[in-house]
Enzyme design. Structure first.
Site, short mmCIF file in Angstrom:
data_model
loop_
_atom_site.label_atom_id
_atom_site.label_comp_id
_atom_site.label_asym_id
_atom_site.label_seq_id
_atom_site.Cartn_x
_atom_site.Cartn_y
_atom_site.Cartn_z
N THR A 54 -37.55 57.29 8.53
CA THR A 54 -39.14 58.05 8.04
C THR A 54 -38.84 58.81 6.82
O THR A 54 -39.16 59.87 6.29
CB THR A 54 -38.81 59.08 9.55
N SER A 105 -35.23 52.15 10.06
CA SER A 105 -33.13 51.66 10.33
C SER A 105 -33.53 50.57 12.08
O SER A 105 -33.20 49.35 12.16
CB SER A 105 -32.94 53.19 11.39
N THR A 138 -33.63 57.91 11.93
CA THR A 138 -33.29 58.07 13.20
C THR A 138 -33.22 57.23 14.46
O THR A 138 -32.12 57.16 15.47
CB THR A 138 -33.99 58.78 14.15
N ASP A 139 -33.89 55.49 14.37
CA ASP A 139 -33.94 54.79 15.87
C ASP A 139 -32.37 54.56 16.05
O ASP A 139 -31.92 54.18 17.26
CB ASP A 139 -35.17 53.63 15.54
#
Length: 373
Positions: A54, A105, A138-139
């Site tokens: 992101t 990610s 962030t995942d």
């Protein structure tokens, strides 16, 4: 008798002509005055490794907070654009940038992990590199951070950073997160802390951090360990240090590895049977992390399939889907040959088990590893 005025002028002219015609030597070159300081840039050197996510994404407009990136038809930006967009990072370090890959990610693979880890270790061997910042989605941020925490071979700062909102969003969090990440990686106090995550002014250990909210900027928390510290005005203030083994004290080495043993996660819900576990074994799993309920509890049919998997040489770790708390060894687990996850959530237990299986298949030795890391 005094010389005439024309003769004096002629003599001066000849002398000046001779001086101008003389060759210039090194001594004639301009030199700084004795009290003049020669300015030298003595900032730390920080390498930014960009991987996508992101923080490198764009949306259709300022209010596109969840619909952005490739899925919305917007190509991600490259590492140089990230660096140029936040010139404030230059106040804290001399910056170099490298695009390792540029994908969300959720799309990363074990191959990508190994590539990133090897590059991190290669850069950290360079005495001119003082720290590394990795921009990431962030995942799976907590998973990459924990993996690197186990395989990085340096005490220099390695900081993962991300954002929950794209750069085009109103109140985007990426720019300040990136400034804090560079400031942290450049700070001498960040050495020997293991791999860290900095988001939302909070410094987290790779071991303790987890994503807790799908969209909120305050998503990353350390429910069991607490934060390592906080960023205030781009200065790190540490309040604790990691107690678990990491980086230079880790026994794991991926320098010669091209892949990791397959480890699957079985998520338990009310009424689960053992069919998924059986399928994992049939599909070649070398290890299984069972995300049980409560203190790693599970239905009888799941337990039977897991016990059968152990007899077939598959390593089994009893973990919990709860998200926090210790899963300590109990007789109901040890009698079946299970390892217990201790304070590792299922996704981090999977990482540690994959690496443990590169060293041993002995459940007692694997339990030792889960106790120490």
């Amino acid at each position: 008798m005094k010389p005439s005025r024309p003769l004096i002028i002629a003599a001066i002219t000849v002398a000046l002509s001779s001086f101008i015609a003389m060759p210039v030597t090194a001594a004639d070159s301009p030199v700084p005055a004795k009290n003049e300081t020669v300015v030298k840039n003595e900032l730390p050197n920080v390498a930014i490794l960009a991987t996508g996510g992101t923080i490198a994404s764009k949306g259709a407009g300022a209010l596109s907070l969840t619909d952005y990136g490739v899925g919305a038809g917007k190509k991600p930006v490259g590492v140089q654009q990230l660096i140029d967009a936040v010139p404030e990072i230059q106040k804290f370090a001399n910056i170099s940038g490298e695009q390792v890959f540029n994908i969300g990610s959720s799309k990363l693979s074990i191959t990508d992990w190994l590539k990133l880890a090897k590059r991190v270790n290669e850069l950290l061997k360079d005495p001119k590199v003082d720290g590394i910042v990795i921009t990431h989605g962030t995942d799976t941020l907590e998973e990459t951070a924990y993996f690197l925490n186990l395989v990085t071979k340096s005490n220099k700062p390695v900081v993962l950073v991300a954002s929950m909102r794209p750069a085009t969003a109103l109140s985007a969090d990426g720019p300040l997160n990136l400034v804090n990440a560079v400031a942290l990686a450049a700070d001498k106090s960040a050495k020997d802390k293991g791999v860290m995550v900095v988001m939302n002014d909070q410094i987290s250990s790779a071991f303790g951090v987890t994503k807790t909210n799908s969209t909120n900027v305050a998503t990353f928390k350390c429910p069991d360990t607490g934060y390592l510290g906080y960023m205030q005005n781009n200065v790190p203030y540490f309040v604790s240090i990691p107690a678990k083994k990491h980086t230079v004290n880790s026994e794991f080495d991926v320098s010669a590895l091209q892949d990791l043993p397959r480890v699957d996660v079985n998520y338990v819900v009310l009424g689960s049977d053992g069919k998924l576990v059986d399928a994992m074994v049939a599909n070649g799993a070398k290890g299984i992390v069972n995300a049980g309920v409560g203190h790693a509890n599970m239905p009888n049919d799941v337990n039977k399939s897991l016990a059968s998997a152990v007899k077939q040489g598959v390593a089994v770790v009893a973990a919990s889907r709860v998200g926090s708390g210790l899963i300590t060894p109990l007789g109901k687990f040890t009698k079946e040959g299970y390892v217990t996850a201790m304070m590792h959530n299922p996704q981090k237990a999977r990482i540690l088990l994959m690496l443990a299986l590169t060293k041993t298949q002995d459940p007692k030795e694997i339990q030792r590893i889960f106790n120490e890391y």
